[in-house]
Design a protein around this motif. Structure first.
Motif, PDB file in Angstrom:
ATOM      1  N   MET A 122      36.439  36.382  34.989  1.00  0.00           N
ATOM      2  CA  MET A 122      35.195  37.125  34.753  1.00  0.00           C
ATOM      3  C   MET A 122      35.211  38.478  35.462  1.00  0.00           C
ATOM      4  SD  MET A 122      32.378  36.565  33.027  1.00  0.00           S
ATOM      5  CE  MET A 122      30.726  37.193  32.858  1.00  0.00           C
ATOM      6  N   LYS A 123      35.659  38.451  36.733  1.00  0.00           N
ATOM      7  CA  LYS A 123      35.741  39.675  37.503  1.00  0.00           C
ATOM      8  C   LYS A 123      36.763  40.619  36.900  1.00  0.00           C
ATOM      9  CE  LYS A 123      34.714  42.177  41.120  1.00  0.00           C
ATOM     10  NZ  LYS A 123      33.372  42.772  41.295  1.00  0.00           N
ATOM     11  N   GLU A 124      37.865  40.059  36.419  1.00  0.00           N
ATOM     12  CA  GLU A 124      38.915  40.873  35.806  1.00  0.00           C
ATOM     13  C   GLU A 124      38.402  41.545  34.538  1.00  0.00           C
ATOM     14  OE1 GLU A 124      43.401  40.402  33.921  1.00  0.00           O
ATOM     15  OE2 GLU A 124      42.477  38.732  34.995  1.00  0.00           O
ATOM     16  N   GLN A 125      37.635  40.806  33.733  1.00  0.00           N
ATOM     17  CA  GLN A 125      37.074  41.386  32.506  1.00  0.00           C
ATOM     18  C   GLN A 125      36.091  42.509  32.827  1.00  0.00           C
ATOM     19  OE1 GLN A 125      37.879  40.548  29.197  1.00  0.00           O
ATOM     20  NE2 GLN A 125      36.727  42.441  28.865  1.00  0.00           N
ATOM     21  N   GLU A 126      35.293  42.309  33.892  1.00  0.00           N
ATOM     22  CA  GLU A 126      34.341  43.342  34.305  1.00  0.00           C
ATOM     23  C   GLU A 126      35.068  44.601  34.747  1.00  0.00           C
ATOM     24  OE1 GLU A 126      30.875  44.032  37.701  1.00  0.00           O
ATOM     25  OE2 GLU A 126      31.612  42.010  37.271  1.00  0.00           O
TER      26      GLU A 126
ATOM     27  N   ASN B  80      34.795  48.297  33.051  1.00  0.00           N
ATOM     28  CA  ASN B  80      34.468  49.485  33.826  1.00  0.00           C
ATOM     29  C   ASN B  80      35.533  50.560  33.670  1.00  0.00           C
ATOM     30  OD1 ASN B  80      32.067  48.438  34.812  1.00  0.00           O
ATOM     31  ND2 ASN B  80      33.026  47.535  36.630  1.00  0.00           N
ATOM     32  N   ALA B  81      36.785  50.148  33.652  1.00  0.00           N
ATOM     33  CA  ALA B  81      37.878  51.107  33.448  1.00  0.00           C
ATOM     34  C   ALA B  81      37.784  51.737  32.066  1.00  0.00           C
ATOM     35  CB  ALA B  81      39.226  50.417  33.640  1.00  0.00           C
ATOM     36  N   LEU B  82      37.403  50.921  31.088  1.00  0.00           N
ATOM     37  CA  LEU B  82      37.261  51.438  29.724  1.00  0.00           C
ATOM     38  C   LEU B  82      36.116  52.444  29.635  1.00  0.00           C
ATOM     39  CD1 LEU B  82      38.685  50.960  27.009  1.00  0.00           C
ATOM     40  CD2 LEU B  82      36.884  49.320  26.440  1.00  0.00           C
ATOM     41  N   LYS B  83      35.019  52.167  30.343  1.00  0.00           N
ATOM     42  CA  LYS B  83      33.900  53.099  30.378  1.00  0.00           C
ATOM     43  C   LYS B  83      34.321  54.425  30.993  1.00  0.00           C
ATOM     44  CE  LYS B  83      30.141  49.696  30.676  1.00  0.00           C
ATOM     45  NZ  LYS B  83      29.055  49.147  31.547  1.00  0.00           N
ATOM     46  N   ASP B  84      35.044  54.343  32.114  1.00  0.00           N
ATOM     47  CA  ASP B  84      35.492  55.563  32.781  1.00  0.00           C
ATOM     48  C   ASP B  84      36.399  56.388  31.873  1.00  0.00           C
ATOM     49  OD1 ASP B  84      34.097  54.858  35.044  1.00  0.00           O
ATOM     50  OD2 ASP B  84      35.828  53.971  36.066  1.00  0.00           O
ATOM     51  N   GLU B  85      37.173  55.702  31.055  1.00  0.00           N
ATOM     52  CA  GLU B  85      38.129  56.393  30.187  1.00  0.00           C
ATOM     53  C   GLU B  85      37.467  56.975  28.951  1.00  0.00           C
ATOM     54  OE1 GLU B  85      42.235  55.483  27.642  1.00  0.00           O
ATOM     55  OE2 GLU B  85      41.278  53.881  28.796  1.00  0.00           O
TER      56      GLU B  85
END
Length: 470
Positions: A1-5, A9-14
């Motif tokens: 779950m933490k890994e997916q979050e 977040n990385a996808l949002k930043d990108e």
């Protein structure tokens, strides 16, 4: 779950664009406030276009700039004044002028009230001044506030008399007396905001003393005002015929808010962009490409007239520089201007918390958003606009991001909500790449406009980054 979050977040930043707040990115608040202190000094002493140009010349000469029309010795720093109301400044670059030049163009005129040619009259035992408003004012904002008189009188002997009344604490001020609410039910309250203060009723209270106690004396209240002008300044009624006299809000700019992060005053539109552009060209070190800054008159009435942007002035300035370099030709002038990249340095309307509905909030300018780029202006389907091309916007994105400039992009209101124009289209006439860029403003065109000190400083940093670009 933490890994997916973390992945999300990385996808949002990108992928997602996030609008930044200048106070989160600009940590040197001391530099921000110090720069704005200097800006206030310029703003409060530059309430007319003539005063602004005089101050620009003084600052430029203190930095080694010379008048291009007076056989300059230093070809690296030049200025070109136009009719005392507009001015261009030039910094020589390492590359030839014809290979490209960075241009910033702002305007130094602001909405105001101008005295008419026969302004002085009396009515009901009061001396009055007739005015004609200049630019897009909201007339009701100009009544019942203290006003100062700024202007010049050109005398028949060729001399110029500069007059300022209403800025010193010991000076009298002027005002337009409004109609009291008790009597306004039919005269004002049922009318549109654009109509309940007619332009012909923007008349200034000038005095109420008669020239003497002789009640039979004709026009004795008007005569007393003219006598005061004559005794103090050597000016008679005929001298108003060759005068440029303006009524502007009296008093100084003020910090706004308990944290002093905002700055309120008259004339941010567009002297805030004029000053940041001026400081950028004065402060920048050696430049790779040449730099030109145009500070122009008449933008608020369409840039028409001999001191406006809709003239040959850019050609005149470039032609004079090329002539000094021995490269004067019309082809060289056109090539220089068409190879230029230009920021039309002008303000945009910041979102007002109480009037959000006039904006498309996804595409609006915000206080503390840093410098705002406006890809196009105009009205009704971009009419009367100059629209920047995608390649130029991409180049600016690269410059700003490489220099950690806080910036955002905006339109001027919702589609078909209103709109406006700038100098950009007159520069685009030469085939150069142009975009509007400047400071977000609250209360634009009012007697007391508000800007963020952070946005002012970030605009200065952005202009310097442009000038340093190759």
């Amino acid at each position: 779950m933490k890994e997916q979050e973390n992945q999300n977040n990385a996808l949002k930043d990108e992928l997602l664009h996030t609008r930044k707040n200048v106070w989160d990115t600009q940590k040197d608040r001391e530099a921000v406030f110090a720069f704005n202190t200097d800006y206030v000094s310029f703003l409060d002493s530059s309430k007319t276009e003539r005063e602004a140009v005089r101050n620009v010349i003084q600052l430029a000469e203190s930095k080694g700039f010379e008048n291009i029309l007076t056989s300059p010795k230093n070809m690296d720093k030049l200025y070109y004044p136009l009719h005392g109301k507009s001015i261009a400044l030039y910094r020589k670059g390492e590359k030839p002028l014809t290979e490209g030049v960075h241009i910033l163009v702002a305007h130094v005129d602001s909405p105001r009230l101008d005295l008419k040619q026969y302004p002085v009259y009396e009515d009901q035992d009061l001396a009055m001044f007739k005015t004609h408003y200049y630019g897009g004012i909201r007339k009701y904002q100009w009544v019942s506030i203290p006003l100062a008189l700024h202007g010049i009188f050109a005398m028949k002997d060729g001399s110029i008399k500069n007059i300022v009344i209403g800025e010193k604490d010991s000076d009298p001020v002027f005002t337009i007396a409004d109609l009291l609410p008790h009597l306004a039910a039919n005269a004002q309250n049922t009318k549109k905001a654009t109509e309940f203060i007619p332009g012909e009723k923007l008349n200034i209270l000038a005095g109420s003393l008669p020239v003497n106690d002789d009640e039979k004396q004709d026009q004795r209240f008007k005569l007393n005002i003219l006598k005061l002008f004559k005794d103090t300044y050597g000016i008679a009624e005929d001298d108003f015929l060759s005068a440029d006299v303006e009524l502007v809000p009296a008093g100084k700019s003020r910090d706004v808010g308990l944290d002093r992060s905002l700055l309120g005053g008259y004339g941010h539109d567009d002297r805030v962009c004029a000053y940041t552009a001026l400081r950028a060209i004065l402060d920048v070190e050696k430049v790779k490409k040449p730099v030109l800054v145009f500070l122009m008159d008449k933008e608020e009435i369409g840039s028409e007239g001999a001191s406006g942007s809709n003239t040959w002035f850019p050609e005149m300035v470039v032609g004079e520089i090329l002539a000094l370099e021995g490269k004067d030709s019309y082809t060289a002038i056109r090539r220089t201007l068409s190879n230029a990249r230009c920021l039309s340095a002008d303000v945009n309307a910041a979102v007002h918390p109480d009037w959000k509905d006039v904006h498309d909030l996804r595409n609006a300018a915000y206080i503390n958003g840093g410098i705002v780029l406006t890809k196009f202006t105009g009205v009704r389907g971009k009419a009367g606009s100059s629209e920047a091309n995608a390649e130029f916007v991409a180049a600016l994105r690269k410059i700003f991001d490489e220099n950690d400039i806080t910036w955002h992009m905006a339109e001027l209101g919702k589609v078909d909500e209103g709109g406006g124009g700038t100098i950009a289209k007159f520069m685009a006439y030469y085939g150069m790449q142009v975009i509007d860029a400047g400071v977000p403003v609250l209360g634009m065109h009012s007697p007391f406009e508000v800007v963020s000190k952070g946005d002012v400083y970030e605009t200065y940093r952005a202009f310097r980054a442009i000038m340093n670009d190759e």
